[in-house]
Design an enzyme around this catalytic site. Structure first.
Site, PDB file in Angstrom:
ATOM      1  N   GLU A 167      -6.377 -10.259  -1.812  1.00  0.00           N
ATOM      2  CA  GLU A 167      -7.113 -10.115  -0.537  1.00  0.00           C
ATOM      3  C   GLU A 167      -8.621 -10.045  -0.786  1.00  0.00           C
ATOM      4  O   GLU A 167      -9.326  -9.248  -0.175  1.00  0.00           O
ATOM      5  CB  GLU A 167      -6.652  -8.858   0.204  1.00  0.00           C
ATOM      6  CG  GLU A 167      -5.156  -8.805   0.473  1.00  0.00           C
ATOM      7  CD  GLU A 167      -4.712  -7.639   1.335  1.00  0.00           C
ATOM      8  OE1 GLU A 167      -5.567  -6.952   1.920  1.00  0.00           O
ATOM      9  OE2 GLU A 167      -3.492  -7.417   1.429  1.00  0.00           O
ATOM     10  N   GLU A 191       0.803  -1.228   0.000  1.00  0.00           N
ATOM     11  CA  GLU A 191       0.000   0.000   0.000  1.00  0.00           C
ATOM     12  C   GLU A 191       0.838   1.281   0.000  1.00  0.00           C
ATOM     13  O   GLU A 191       0.704   2.121   0.899  1.00  0.00           O
ATOM     14  CB  GLU A 191      -0.979  -0.033   1.187  1.00  0.00           C
ATOM     15  CG  GLU A 191      -1.892  -1.250   1.121  1.00  0.00           C
ATOM     16  CD  GLU A 191      -2.820  -1.421   2.320  1.00  0.00           C
ATOM     17  OE1 GLU A 191      -2.893  -0.512   3.160  1.00  0.00           O
ATOM     18  OE2 GLU A 191      -3.470  -2.469   2.400  1.00  0.00           O
ATOM     19  N   HIS A 237     -10.757  -5.655  -2.162  1.00  0.00           N
ATOM     20  CA  HIS A 237     -11.741  -5.542  -1.083  1.00  0.00           C
ATOM     21  C   HIS A 237     -12.921  -4.779  -1.682  1.00  0.00           C
ATOM     22  O   HIS A 237     -12.870  -3.555  -1.836  1.00  0.00           O
ATOM     23  CB  HIS A 237     -11.158  -4.780   0.111  1.00  0.00           C
ATOM     24  CG  HIS A 237     -10.046  -5.529   0.790  1.00  0.00           C
ATOM     25  ND1 HIS A 237     -10.251  -6.725   1.444  1.00  0.00           N
ATOM     26  CD2 HIS A 237      -8.726  -5.267   0.902  1.00  0.00           C
ATOM     27  CE1 HIS A 237      -9.099  -7.161   1.936  1.00  0.00           C
ATOM     28  NE2 HIS A 237      -8.164  -6.301   1.621  1.00  0.00           N
ATOM     29  N   ASN A 264       1.822  -4.525  -3.432  1.00  0.00           N
ATOM     30  CA  ASN A 264       0.422  -4.900  -3.199  1.00  0.00           C
ATOM     31  C   ASN A 264      -0.367  -3.648  -2.809  1.00  0.00           C
ATOM     32  O   ASN A 264       0.099  -2.855  -1.995  1.00  0.00           O
ATOM     33  CB  ASN A 264       0.432  -5.911  -2.031  1.00  0.00           C
ATOM     34  CG  ASN A 264      -0.897  -6.533  -1.741  1.00  0.00           C
ATOM     35  OD1 ASN A 264      -1.581  -7.012  -2.648  1.00  0.00           O
ATOM     36  ND2 ASN A 264      -1.277  -6.565  -0.464  1.00  0.00           N
ATOM     37  N   ASP A 296     -12.474  -9.985  -0.948  1.00  0.00           N
ATOM     38  CA  ASP A 296     -13.743 -10.171  -0.237  1.00  0.00           C
ATOM     39  C   ASP A 296     -14.735  -9.159  -0.801  1.00  0.00           C
ATOM     40  O   ASP A 296     -14.348  -8.174  -1.419  1.00  0.00           O
ATOM     41  CB  ASP A 296     -13.624 -10.080   1.304  1.00  0.00           C
ATOM     42  CG  ASP A 296     -12.832  -8.897   1.827  1.00  0.00           C
ATOM     43  OD1 ASP A 296     -12.821  -7.838   1.171  1.00  0.00           O
ATOM     44  OD2 ASP A 296     -12.224  -9.022   2.913  1.00  0.00           O
TER      45      ASP A 296
HETATM   46  O1  G3I Z   1      -2.380  -7.736  18.382  1.00  0.00           O
HETATM   47  C1  G3I Z   1      -3.409  -7.002  19.080  1.00  0.00           C
HETATM   48  C2  G3I Z   1      -3.765  -7.668  20.352  1.00  0.00           C
HETATM   49  O2  G3I Z   1      -2.650  -7.654  21.207  1.00  0.00           O
HETATM   50  C3  G3I Z   1      -4.957  -6.939  20.976  1.00  0.00           C
HETATM   51  O3  G3I Z   1      -5.376  -7.617  22.121  1.00  0.00           O
HETATM   52  C4  G3I Z   1      -6.112  -6.857  20.002  1.00  0.00           C
HETATM   53  C5  G3I Z   1      -7.295  -6.054  20.542  1.00  0.00           C
HETATM   54  O4  G3I Z   1      -8.062  -5.493  19.503  1.00  0.00           O
HETATM   55  O5  G3I Z   1      -5.666  -6.226  18.818  1.00  0.00           O
HETATM   56  C6  G3I Z   1      -4.628  -6.932  18.190  1.00  0.00           C
HETATM   57  O6  G3I Z   1      -4.276  -6.268  17.013  1.00  0.00           O
HETATM   58  C7  G3I Z   1      -5.191  -6.382  15.944  1.00  0.00           C
HETATM   59  C8  G3I Z   1      -4.463  -7.061  14.787  1.00  0.00           C
HETATM   60  O7  G3I Z   1      -5.288  -7.077  13.645  1.00  0.00           O
HETATM   61  C9  G3I Z   1      -4.060  -8.493  15.115  1.00  0.00           C
HETATM   62  O8  G3I Z   1      -5.187  -9.264  15.370  1.00  0.00           O
HETATM   63  C10 G3I Z   1      -5.637  -4.990  15.546  1.00  0.00           C
HETATM   64  O9  G3I Z   1      -6.439  -4.423  16.566  1.00  0.00           O
HETATM   65  C11 G3I Z   1      -6.412  -5.023  14.245  1.00  0.00           C
HETATM   66  O10 G3I Z   1      -6.659  -3.703  13.791  1.00  0.00           O
HETATM   67  C12 G3I Z   1      -5.606  -5.759  13.189  1.00  0.00           C
HETATM   68  O11 G3I Z   1      -6.364  -5.793  12.002  1.00  0.00           O
HETATM   69  C13 G3I Z   1      -5.696  -6.264  10.859  1.00  0.00           C
HETATM   70  C14 G3I Z   1      -5.517  -5.123   9.857  1.00  0.00           C
HETATM   71  O12 G3I Z   1      -4.910  -5.645   8.669  1.00  0.00           O
HETATM   72  C15 G3I Z   1      -4.640  -3.999  10.371  1.00  0.00           C
HETATM   73  O13 G3I Z   1      -4.644  -2.950   9.457  1.00  0.00           O
HETATM   74  C16 G3I Z   1      -6.543  -7.353  10.257  1.00  0.00           C
HETATM   75  O14 G3I Z   1      -6.623  -8.469  11.143  1.00  0.00           O
HETATM   76  C17 G3I Z   1      -5.952  -7.801   8.922  1.00  0.00           C
HETATM   77  O15 G3I Z   1      -6.846  -8.680   8.285  1.00  0.00           O
HETATM   78  C18 G3I Z   1      -5.751  -6.553   8.035  1.00  0.00           C
HETATM   79  O16 G3I Z   1      -5.211  -6.955   6.809  1.00  0.00           O
HETATM   80  C19 G3I Z   1      -4.966  -5.900   5.864  1.00  0.00           C
HETATM   81  C20 G3I Z   1      -3.786  -6.319   5.013  1.00  0.00           C
HETATM   82  O17 G3I Z   1      -2.691  -6.612   5.826  1.00  0.00           O
HETATM   83  C21 G3I Z   1      -3.423  -5.218   4.006  1.00  0.00           C
HETATM   84  N1  G3I Z   1      -4.578  -4.837   3.220  1.00  0.00           N
HETATM   85  C22 G3I Z   1      -5.786  -4.512   3.943  1.00  0.00           C
HETATM   86  C23 G3I Z   1      -6.164  -5.639   4.919  1.00  0.00           C
HETATM   87  C24 G3I Z   1      -7.453  -5.335   5.640  1.00  0.00           C
HETATM   88  O18 G3I Z   1      -7.304  -4.216   6.466  1.00  0.00           O
END
Ligand code: G3I
Length: 342
Positions: A261, A154, A231, A195, A263
């Site tokens: 990715e 990104e 997405h 990406n 969906d």
């Molecule tokens: O690791 C912490 C954990 O310690 C805490 O307890 C918990 C509480 O909410 O949060 C955890 O972090 C989360 C992390 O995922 C791991 O699970 C974050 O809050 C959450 O915002 C994060 O979201 C991820 C997101 O990227 C971040 O931008 C999504 O799971 C993941 O699917 C998403 O993937 C991205 C791709 O990498 C790039 N393209 C877009 C895509 C969707 O946003």
């Protein structure tokens, strides 16, 4: 005679069973693609009903770690590399005979504050970036499951300008070749990708990505692919010919493309009309990749609504995946099959 009839009926039923149980990766392979895959994440791996589907290599021939290979997960403090969760995902790919897409080396999100707020000068940040990319990519080098890496994730704003983050501010766009060169030295066999989202159809951001690819190629920087995230929103998917034209604009540059990715989300509650439109949308997107020989594969950003990132990111939206939250296939699943079969 009766025996013959019974035998023929059994053979016919056998054909029907094969037809009915066509599975995503198998159908993708039959359509000439390398894989159909899914993102997955470590906390989900304790759900045995989920993993039973994830391990099915006829459904998924490729996996991507949704979070566990990102910078905050792999180098939370400088020089302190932790690969525990990332290794679990890589091992899963190996055991199941699936390909692995590494995700990702450089991104402005999920970037620890020691990097974003470290006030490093250009030489130091460049060296930090090189060390991070080469250690991460090098960790999995030579493992037969590794197919590709999202080296840069990104890099653009929607208007086609480069996103402002610590890398751009300190290193200008040189951070992109720096990361790609480090990844290439660490694993010369991996396909190296950039990406992004909102590059699925022609527009300022897609054009900017093409300009970047041209300039990287001109400077002989290793770059092999562009990942189009996809997405999407139900009912708002561009026409298949628009998608095909855009994919071909990338492959014409001498690189491959992948849908990385996928969906297709909707405003809840789901209705049968929305689910039917979603099925069509999946067919449109998958069919576009099927029609472009340089589109090597498709990855859904997790396969079940149970673990989708969408409801957490977009209030009131969801149901974006081909399996519902109870791990039952939705019409979207057949939409994917139809897209590959043409
Ligand atoms: O690791 C912490 C954990 O310690 C805490 O307890 C918990 C509480 O909410 O949060 C955890 O972090 C989360 C992390 O995922 C791991 O699970 C974050 O809050 C959450 O915002 C994060 O979201 C991820 C997101 O990227 C971040 O931008 C999504 O799971 C993941 O699917 C998403 O993937 C991205 C791709 O990498 C790039 N393209 C877009 C895509 C969707 O946003």
């Amino acid at each position: 005679m009766l025996r013959l009839l019974v035998a023929s009926a059994a053979v016919f039923a056998g054909f029907l069973a094969v037809e009915v149980s066509a599975q995503l990766h198998s159908v993708a392979k039959s359509a000439g693609k390398l894989y159909f895959g899914t993102a997955t994440d470590n906390p989900e791996l304790t759900d045995t009903a989920y993993t039973a589907i994830l391990h099915n290599a006829s459904e998924f021939g490729q996996i991507t770690a949704a979070n566990s290979m990102k910078w905050d997960a792999t180098e939370p403090s400088r020089g302190d590399f932790t690969f525990q969760n990332a290794d679990v995902i890589a091992q899963l790919a190996k055991t199941d005979g699936q390909l692995l897409r590494g995700h990702n080396c450089v991104w402005h999100e999920q970037l620890p504050s020691w990097v974003s707020s470290g006030n490093f000068n250009a030489a130091t940040l460049s060296s930090i970036l090189t060390t991070h990319c080469s250690t991460l990519v090098g960790r999995y080098k030579g493992q037969t499951c590794v197919y590709s890496w999202d080296v840069v994730n990104e890099p653009f704003n929607d208007d086609g300008s480069f996103g402002t983050d610590v890398f751009l501010t300190t290193l200008n766009t040189s951070y992109i070749p720096t990361a790609l060169n480090a990844a290439s030295s660490a694993d010369p066999n991996a396909k190296l990708y950039i990406n992004d989202f909102n590059i699925e159809s022609a527009g300022a951001k897609s054009t900017a990505m093409q300009t970047l690819i041209r300039s990287l190629k001109a400077s002989k920087t290793p770059i092999h692919g562009v990942g189009l995230q996809f997405h999407m929103i139900v009912g708002e998917v561009p026409t298949q010919s628009v998608l095909i034209q855009n994919l071909q604009a990338f492959t014409a540059l001498g690189i491959e493309v992948a849908i990385t990715e996928l969906d297709v989300r909707m405003t809840l509650p789901a209705t049968s009309a929305l689910l039917a439109q979603q099925q069509k949308d999946y067919t449109t997107i998958v069919g576009a990749c099927a029609a472009v020989s340089g589109c090597v594969g498709i990855t859904v950003w997790d396969f079940t609504d149970k673990f989708s990132w969408v409801p957490g990111a977009f209030a009131g939206q969801g149901e974006a995946c081909p399996w519902d939250a109870n791990l039952v296939k939705k019409p979207a699943y057949q939409g994917i099959i139809a897209g590959f079969k043409g």
